[in-house]
Design an enzyme around this catalytic site. Structure first.
Site, PDB file in Angstrom:
ATOM      1  N   VAL A 167     -29.103  -7.325 -21.114  1.00  0.00           N
ATOM      2  CA  VAL A 167     -28.235  -6.266 -20.586  1.00  0.00           C
ATOM      3  C   VAL A 167     -27.280  -5.794 -21.679  1.00  0.00           C
ATOM      4  O   VAL A 167     -27.081  -4.591 -21.866  1.00  0.00           O
ATOM      5  CB  VAL A 167     -27.439  -6.748 -19.350  1.00  0.00           C
ATOM      6  CG1 VAL A 167     -26.480  -5.658 -18.872  1.00  0.00           C
ATOM      7  CG2 VAL A 167     -28.377  -7.147 -18.213  1.00  0.00           C
ATOM      8  N   ARG A 171     -22.535 -19.937 -29.678  1.00  0.00           N
ATOM      9  CA  ARG A 171     -23.904 -19.995 -30.254  1.00  0.00           C
ATOM     10  C   ARG A 171     -24.207 -18.778 -31.115  1.00  0.00           C
ATOM     11  O   ARG A 171     -24.879 -18.876 -32.141  1.00  0.00           O
ATOM     12  CB  ARG A 171     -24.952 -20.019 -29.118  1.00  0.00           C
ATOM     13  CG  ARG A 171     -25.091 -21.297 -28.356  1.00  0.00           C
ATOM     14  CD  ARG A 171     -26.202 -21.155 -27.305  1.00  0.00           C
ATOM     15  NE  ARG A 171     -25.901 -20.165 -26.270  1.00  0.00           N
ATOM     16  CZ  ARG A 171     -25.232 -20.427 -25.151  1.00  0.00           C
ATOM     17  NH1 ARG A 171     -24.798 -21.643 -24.920  1.00  0.00           N
ATOM     18  NH2 ARG A 171     -24.993 -19.479 -24.256  1.00  0.00           N
ATOM     19  N   CYS A 173     -29.271  -4.958  -9.570  1.00  0.00           N
ATOM     20  CA  CYS A 173     -30.234  -3.906  -9.938  1.00  0.00           C
ATOM     21  C   CYS A 173     -31.085  -3.412  -8.760  1.00  0.00           C
ATOM     22  O   CYS A 173     -31.304  -2.200  -8.603  1.00  0.00           O
ATOM     23  CB  CYS A 173     -31.149  -4.430 -11.047  1.00  0.00           C
ATOM     24  SG  CYS A 173     -31.583  -6.163 -10.845  1.00  0.00           S
ATOM     25  N   HIS A 189     -38.026  -2.125 -12.020  1.00  0.00           N
ATOM     26  CA  HIS A 189     -38.276  -2.713 -10.693  1.00  0.00           C
ATOM     27  C   HIS A 189     -38.905  -1.645  -9.785  1.00  0.00           C
ATOM     28  O   HIS A 189     -38.509  -0.472  -9.830  1.00  0.00           O
ATOM     29  CB  HIS A 189     -36.962  -3.151 -10.029  1.00  0.00           C
ATOM     30  CG  HIS A 189     -36.282  -4.322 -10.682  1.00  0.00           C
ATOM     31  ND1 HIS A 189     -36.816  -5.060 -11.716  1.00  0.00           N
ATOM     32  CD2 HIS A 189     -35.078  -4.897 -10.397  1.00  0.00           C
ATOM     33  CE1 HIS A 189     -35.964  -6.027 -12.050  1.00  0.00           C
ATOM     34  NE2 HIS A 189     -34.902  -5.953 -11.265  1.00  0.00           N
TER      35      HIS A 189
HETATM   36  P1  NAP Z   1     -29.591 -12.940 -21.221  1.00  0.00           P
HETATM   37  O1  NAP Z   1     -30.558 -12.066 -21.931  1.00  0.00           O
HETATM   38  O2  NAP Z   1     -29.962 -14.346 -20.978  1.00  0.00           O
HETATM   39  O3  NAP Z   1     -28.195 -12.893 -22.019  1.00  0.00           O
HETATM   40  C1  NAP Z   1     -27.096 -13.663 -21.650  1.00  0.00           C
HETATM   41  C2  NAP Z   1     -25.883 -13.217 -22.427  1.00  0.00           C
HETATM   42  O4  NAP Z   1     -24.731 -13.923 -21.958  1.00  0.00           O
HETATM   43  C3  NAP Z   1     -25.989 -13.505 -23.909  1.00  0.00           C
HETATM   44  O5  NAP Z   1     -25.294 -12.519 -24.640  1.00  0.00           O
HETATM   45  C4  NAP Z   1     -25.256 -14.830 -24.016  1.00  0.00           C
HETATM   46  O6  NAP Z   1     -24.729 -15.061 -25.311  1.00  0.00           O
HETATM   47  C5  NAP Z   1     -24.127 -14.603 -23.054  1.00  0.00           C
HETATM   48  N1  NAP Z   1     -23.528 -15.859 -22.613  1.00  0.00           N
HETATM   49  C6  NAP Z   1     -24.138 -16.866 -21.954  1.00  0.00           C
HETATM   50  N2  NAP Z   1     -23.253 -17.876 -21.748  1.00  0.00           N
HETATM   51  C7  NAP Z   1     -22.090 -17.487 -22.279  1.00  0.00           C
HETATM   52  C8  NAP Z   1     -20.805 -18.081 -22.386  1.00  0.00           C
HETATM   53  N3  NAP Z   1     -20.545 -19.292 -21.901  1.00  0.00           N
HETATM   54  N4  NAP Z   1     -19.820 -17.380 -23.010  1.00  0.00           N
HETATM   55  C9  NAP Z   1     -20.074 -16.167 -23.522  1.00  0.00           C
HETATM   56  N5  NAP Z   1     -21.264 -15.544 -23.448  1.00  0.00           N
HETATM   57  C10 NAP Z   1     -22.269 -16.211 -22.824  1.00  0.00           C
HETATM   58  O7  NAP Z   1     -29.212 -12.367 -19.806  1.00  0.00           O
HETATM   59  P2  NAP Z   1     -29.090 -10.836 -19.310  1.00  0.00           P
HETATM   60  O8  NAP Z   1     -30.358 -10.430 -18.690  1.00  0.00           O
HETATM   61  O9  NAP Z   1     -28.514  -9.999 -20.390  1.00  0.00           O
HETATM   62  O10 NAP Z   1     -28.051 -10.993 -18.121  1.00  0.00           O
HETATM   63  C11 NAP Z   1     -26.742 -11.428 -18.306  1.00  0.00           C
HETATM   64  C12 NAP Z   1     -26.024 -11.417 -16.980  1.00  0.00           C
HETATM   65  O11 NAP Z   1     -25.877 -10.078 -16.529  1.00  0.00           O
HETATM   66  C13 NAP Z   1     -26.754 -12.131 -15.849  1.00  0.00           C
HETATM   67  O12 NAP Z   1     -26.492 -13.497 -15.860  1.00  0.00           O
HETATM   68  C14 NAP Z   1     -26.243 -11.420 -14.644  1.00  0.00           C
HETATM   69  O13 NAP Z   1     -25.057 -12.004 -14.161  1.00  0.00           O
HETATM   70  C15 NAP Z   1     -25.987 -10.025 -15.138  1.00  0.00           C
HETATM   71  N6  NAP Z   1     -27.098  -9.118 -14.770  1.00  0.00           N
HETATM   72  C16 NAP Z   1     -26.860  -8.190 -13.849  1.00  0.00           C
HETATM   73  C17 NAP Z   1     -27.868  -7.346 -13.465  1.00  0.00           C
HETATM   74  C18 NAP Z   1     -27.637  -6.371 -12.379  1.00  0.00           C
HETATM   75  O14 NAP Z   1     -28.436  -6.317 -11.519  1.00  0.00           O
HETATM   76  N7  NAP Z   1     -26.621  -5.568 -12.390  1.00  0.00           N
HETATM   77  C19 NAP Z   1     -29.114  -7.419 -14.030  1.00  0.00           C
HETATM   78  C20 NAP Z   1     -29.356  -8.373 -14.994  1.00  0.00           C
HETATM   79  C21 NAP Z   1     -28.318  -9.221 -15.352  1.00  0.00           C
HETATM   80  P3  NAP Z   1     -25.360 -16.122 -26.369  1.00  0.00           P
HETATM   81  O15 NAP Z   1     -26.212 -15.297 -27.284  1.00  0.00           O
HETATM   82  O16 NAP Z   1     -24.156 -16.649 -27.075  1.00  0.00           O
HETATM   83  O17 NAP Z   1     -26.110 -17.147 -25.628  1.00  0.00           O
HETATM   84  C1  3JM Z   2     -28.979 -10.928 -12.066  1.00  0.00           C
HETATM   85  O1  3JM Z   2     -24.641 -16.571 -13.154  1.00  0.00           O
HETATM   86  C2  3JM Z   2     -25.840 -16.528 -13.345  1.00  0.00           C
HETATM   87  O2  3JM Z   2     -26.522 -17.531 -13.492  1.00  0.00           O
HETATM   88  C3  3JM Z   2     -26.482 -15.146 -13.389  1.00  0.00           C
HETATM   89  C4  3JM Z   2     -27.508 -14.958 -12.355  1.00  0.00           C
HETATM   90  C5  3JM Z   2     -27.963 -13.507 -12.282  1.00  0.00           C
HETATM   91  C6  3JM Z   2     -27.270 -12.549 -11.527  1.00  0.00           C
HETATM   92  C7  3JM Z   2     -25.943 -12.878 -10.911  1.00  0.00           C
HETATM   93  O3  3JM Z   2     -25.918 -13.578  -9.886  1.00  0.00           O
HETATM   94  O4  3JM Z   2     -24.954 -12.399 -11.453  1.00  0.00           O
HETATM   95  C8  3JM Z   2     -29.132 -13.155 -12.944  1.00  0.00           C
HETATM   96  C9  3JM Z   2     -29.619 -11.863 -12.846  1.00  0.00           C
HETATM   97  C10 3JM Z   2     -27.807 -11.262 -11.400  1.00  0.00           C
HETATM   98  C11 3JM Z   2     -27.130 -10.248 -10.555  1.00  0.00           C
HETATM   99  O5  3JM Z   2     -27.005  -9.108 -11.017  1.00  0.00           O
HETATM  100  O6  3JM Z   2     -26.797 -10.537  -9.411  1.00  0.00           O
END
Ligand code: NAP
Ligand code: 3JM
Length: 347
Positions: free
Chosen positions: A17, A42, A133, A246
């Site tokens: 994201v 990291r 999403c 999706h």
């Molecule tokens: P991802 O590819 O696994 O990326 C996770 C990101 O979070 C990386 O930049 C990671 O940094 C960072 N992170 C993880 N733990 C952290 C910590 N303790 N402190 C600071 N940064 C940390 O996941 P993603 O798909 O981008 O999704 C990230 C989050 O966005 C999800 O968990 C969810 O809550 C939200 N999301 C929302 C939607 C939506 O529907 N609106 C869709 C997808 C995701 P590092 O490189 O340092 O590990």
């Molecule tokens: C989409 O906190 C987590 O482990 C993230 C899980 C997650 C979420 C969430 O609950 O924030 C992964 C992918 C979402 C979301 O948008 O609800």
């Protein structure tokens, strides 16, 4: 946009994201003065591109949000729970992409095409929540139909891309696909069963009622965004081996009589919707060929439900990382700057 430039932080900048956030900020020419890219220890020290320059990733734990106007959080719910309130306390407006605050009564949950008026509540806690999403594309497509026919019930089955579960999920799907094509065994990591060449009827954890949390997010969030606690929502969420985008098979039941021509006209003129509905081979949108890389919500396969007198069926497709996450967050931030210019005024 005649607005002043602001300092922006992207939390989770190295993720799927976060990467899309950077791209969308750049594409939309968001008025960024200074950009802070934040992640965990990291990734601190890595350098990422923004507007042709390298920006060094900083450690969120050590970052002081004073002086930052807007922070876009996408690093998981636990990270938001810990860090979004301290960012808001420092005077920064948070647009949070996680499920952490979405159900809080005093936090607005916003899709700009659907309930922009809710943004006024940003001042309550300095946090605006971005929906899930699957909910975003559903409500963008259904808003014009709800306005005309008053939807009472939504049955929806999703076909969700692996990129919605982050970078590791995409890598796992690709690695399994390669292994299987090479005649090797495919190892599972993130998913309990193989995702390659398969469909998995579980997204997020199971809850006591037998639905998964992803399914209940669609119920809770649709009601809150429509401001309609009576609307009944019955989702089944499924992960499929698609990289971006999706898809949703949606069946609605309405209070008023449904006219297909009126539904079509309403969708054709709705903001953020592209109607792609021709009754010929391929006259419908798909995730990989239409939605991937677009900010639109595509609607096709519109037809009256032969099993219900006031029912309508449709197929809804959108890019989960763009309109489903990054684009919606940036649109929220744009509106905050335009309509609530005092938001996060740190300059
Ligand atoms: P991802 O590819 O696994 O990326 C996770 C990101 O979070 C990386 O930049 C990671 O940094 C960072 N992170 C993880 N733990 C952290 C910590 N303790 N402190 C600071 N940064 C940390 O996941 P993603 O798909 O981008 O999704 C990230 C989050 O966005 C999800 O968990 C969810 O809550 C939200 N999301 C929302 C939607 C939506 O529907 N609106 C869709 C997808 C995701 P590092 O490189 O340092 O590990
Ligand atoms: C989409 O906190 C987590 O482990 C993230 C899980 C997650 C979420 C969430 O609950 O924030 C992964 C992918 C979402 C979301 O948008 O609800």
């Amino acid at each position: 946009m005649a607005v002043k430039k602001v300092n922006v932080a992207v939390v989770g900048a190295t993720g799927a994201v976060g990467e899309t956030m950077r791209r969308v900020l750049e594409e939309r020419d968001f008025p960024v003065a200074e950009l802070h890219l934040l992640a965990s220890a990291r990734s601190a020290g890595a350098a990422l591109d923004f507007r042709g320059r390298r920006v060094v990733v900083a450690d969120l734990e050590k970052f002081d949000f004073a002086g930052t106007d807007i922070a876009l959080f996408s690093a998981g719910a636990a990270v938001s729970r810990r860090h979004a309130p301290r960012a808001a306390a420092a005077g920064c407006v948070v647009v949070d992409n996680t499920s952490c605050f979405r159900r809080d009564d005093d936090i607005p949950l916003v899709v700009p095409e659907v309930n922009p008026q809710a943004l006024a509540g940003h001042a309550n806690r300095g946090i605006v929540a971005n929906p899930n999403c699957s909910t975003i594309q559903l409500v963008v497509a259904l808003k014009p139909l709800h306005d005309r026919f008053r939807i009472t019930r939504i049955n929806v089955a999703t076909y969700q891309a692996v990129s919605g579960a982050g970078r590791r999920a995409v890598d796992e799907m690709l690695a399994q696909t390669r292994a299987l094509l090479d005649g090797r065994a495919a190892a599972n990591g993130m998913y309990p069963k193989r995702i390659a060449f398969n469909a998995l009827p579980q997204i997020d954890v199971f809850l006591d009622n037998g639905y998964t949390k992803e399914e209940m997010k669609m119920v809770w969030e649709t009601r809150k965004i429509f401001g309609d606690d009576a609307i009944r929502v019955n989702p089944t969420t499924v992960r499929v081996p698609v990289v971006h985008g999706h898809s949703e098979a949606v069946h609605i039941e309405c209070e008023r009589d449904v006219h297909l021509g009126e539904a079509r006209a309403a969708l054709a003129s709705a903001a953020g919707v592209t109607l792609m509905d021709e009754r010929r081979d391929g006259g419908w949108p798909t995730a990989a060929t239409d939605a991937d890389g677009s900010d639109e919500v595509f609607v096709g396969r519109l037809r009256k439900d032969i099993s219900h007198p006031r029912g309508l069926d449709l197929w809804v497709v959108s890019d989960n990382l763009r309109k489903g996450a990054a684009t919606n967050s940036v649109q929220i931030a744009e509106r905050l700057l335009r309509e609530h210019p005092a938001a996060g005024d740190c300059a």
